[in-house]
Write a protein that holds these residues in place. Structure first.
Motif, PDB file in Angstrom:
ATOM      1  N   ARG A 208       0.886  -1.152   0.004  1.00 48.13           N
ATOM      2  CA  ARG A 208       0.025  -0.068  -0.175  1.00 48.13           C
ATOM      3  C   ARG A 208       0.949   1.242   0.022  1.00 48.13           C
ATOM      4  O   ARG A 208       0.634   2.356  -0.705  1.00 48.13           O
ATOM      5  N   ASN A 209       1.954   1.381   0.813  1.00 46.74           N
ATOM      6  CA  ASN A 209       2.806   2.401   0.838  1.00 46.74           C
ATOM      7  C   ASN A 209       3.586   2.674  -0.532  1.00 46.74           C
ATOM      8  O   ASN A 209       3.540   3.828  -1.053  1.00 46.74           O
ATOM      9  N   THR A 210       3.884   1.573  -1.231  1.00 48.23           N
ATOM     10  CA  THR A 210       4.473   1.683  -2.627  1.00 48.23           C
ATOM     11  C   THR A 210       3.333   2.323  -3.597  1.00 48.23           C
ATOM     12  O   THR A 210       3.701   3.199  -4.409  1.00 48.23           O
ATOM     13  N   LEU A 211       1.939   1.853  -3.371  1.00 48.02           N
ATOM     14  CA  LEU A 211       1.146   2.498  -4.376  1.00 48.02           C
ATOM     15  C   LEU A 211       0.927   3.909  -3.836  1.00 48.02           C
ATOM     16  O   LEU A 211       0.611   4.728  -4.839  1.00 48.02           O
ATOM     17  N   LEU A 212       0.960   4.242  -2.818  1.00 49.30           N
ATOM     18  CA  LEU A 212       0.643   5.648  -2.227  1.00 49.30           C
ATOM     19  C   LEU A 212       1.736   6.415  -2.847  1.00 49.30           C
ATOM     20  O   LEU A 212       1.704   7.698  -3.154  1.00 49.30           O
ATOM     21  N   GLU A 213       3.044   5.928  -2.644  1.00 45.41           N
ATOM     22  CA  GLU A 213       4.265   6.672  -3.081  1.00 45.41           C
ATOM     23  C   GLU A 213       4.174   7.189  -4.662  1.00 45.41           C
ATOM     24  O   GLU A 213       4.278   8.143  -5.120  1.00 45.41           O
ATOM     25  N   GLN A 214       3.596   6.031  -5.610  1.00 48.95           N
ATOM     26  CA  GLN A 214       3.489   6.185  -7.011  1.00 48.95           C
ATOM     27  C   GLN A 214       2.484   7.229  -7.104  1.00 48.95           C
ATOM     28  O   GLN A 214       2.505   8.274  -8.034  1.00 48.95           O
TER      29      GLN A 214
END
Length: 244
Positions: free
Chosen positions: A178-184
């Motif tokens: 989820r953090n990776t998706l938010l960073e993107q």
């Protein structure tokens, strides 16, 4: 529990722009807005953290009387509505709301069968430009692909705005995926993450912080996390911005 009406609830009585230097308080209040301790604590909090914008998640208001927020106009985007109360995200400002739009998630949270809501509002800045302000309580208890779908829908609505922007709230980013998706999502919109003094106060799940403030087109002057004791299961986060 009933699906809420689409339009945000508004109590608006301001007509001025935000100050050149303005404070923003963001807090998941765990439905405590009608509790006896909330109003005096918020008043105390605003003494030490002067705020022109207040972004609440899991706010609770009565359908029969407005919430007491002296000195503020506000708009609320509900995700749950009953015969007596509405629950959702609430944005308060001591400046005008140019627009306010409710975005209800397409997905419902597994087991709970509830949507989540996002409130997208615009506010005049002191230099005559417009701040796009997003108050979000991100959907939880769903597969990552559903979380990504909701972020994509939100990004599509925001990407046409070329000016200053703040995206803040409870993102429920308790996993690395989820953090990776938010960073993107933030990278595609040119958003910067605010880092907080006393960040240990921010609620974490699996060591991942849930509450964030992202911004662009503004200068971050100050950002810190606060300890609210046991009033909510989250603590407030606070930032001050100036016009670049």
């Amino acid at each position: 529990m009933l699906k809420p009406t689409h339009s945000p609830t508004m109590f608006h009585h301001h007509n001025q722009s935000l100050a050149p230097l303005f404070g923003l308080l963001c807090w998941n209040v765990h439905k405590e807005t009608l509790g006896s301790a909330f109003e005096p604590y918020l008043h105390h909090l605003l003494q030490s953290c002067p705020s022109d914008l207040i972004l609440l998640q899991e706010a609770k208001t009565s359908l029969h009387r407005p919430l007491k927020l002296p000195g503020f106009s506000y708009a609320m985007a509900a995700n749950i509505q009953t015969r007596r109360y509405i629950y959702g995200v609430l944005t308060a400002a001591n400046a005008s709301f140019e627009t306010a739009e409710n975005l209800l998630t397409q997905s419902r949270e597994v087991h709970l069968s509830t949507h989540k809501s996002v409130l997208i509002s615009t506010h005049r800045l002191a230099d005559g430009t417009t701040l796009l302000l997003i108050n979000i309580h991100a959907i939880n208890f769903v597969p990552s692909r559903w979380f990504l779908k909701e972020l994509h829908t939100l990004k599509t609505l925001l990407q046409e705005h070329s000016g200053a922007m703040i995206v803040a709230g409870d993102f429920n980013c308790w996993s690395k995926t989820r953090n990776t998706l938010l960073e993107q999502f933030c990278s595609e919109l040119g958003l910067i993450k605010a880092d907080f003094y006393d960040a240990h106060h921010i609620k974490r799940v699996f060591r991942q912080p849930l509450d964030h403030i992202f911004y662009r087109g503004l200068k971050l002057v100050e950002s810190r996390a606060l300890d609210s004791g046991k009033l909510s299961d989250h603590n407030p986060i606070y930032a001050r911005f100036s016009i670049e």
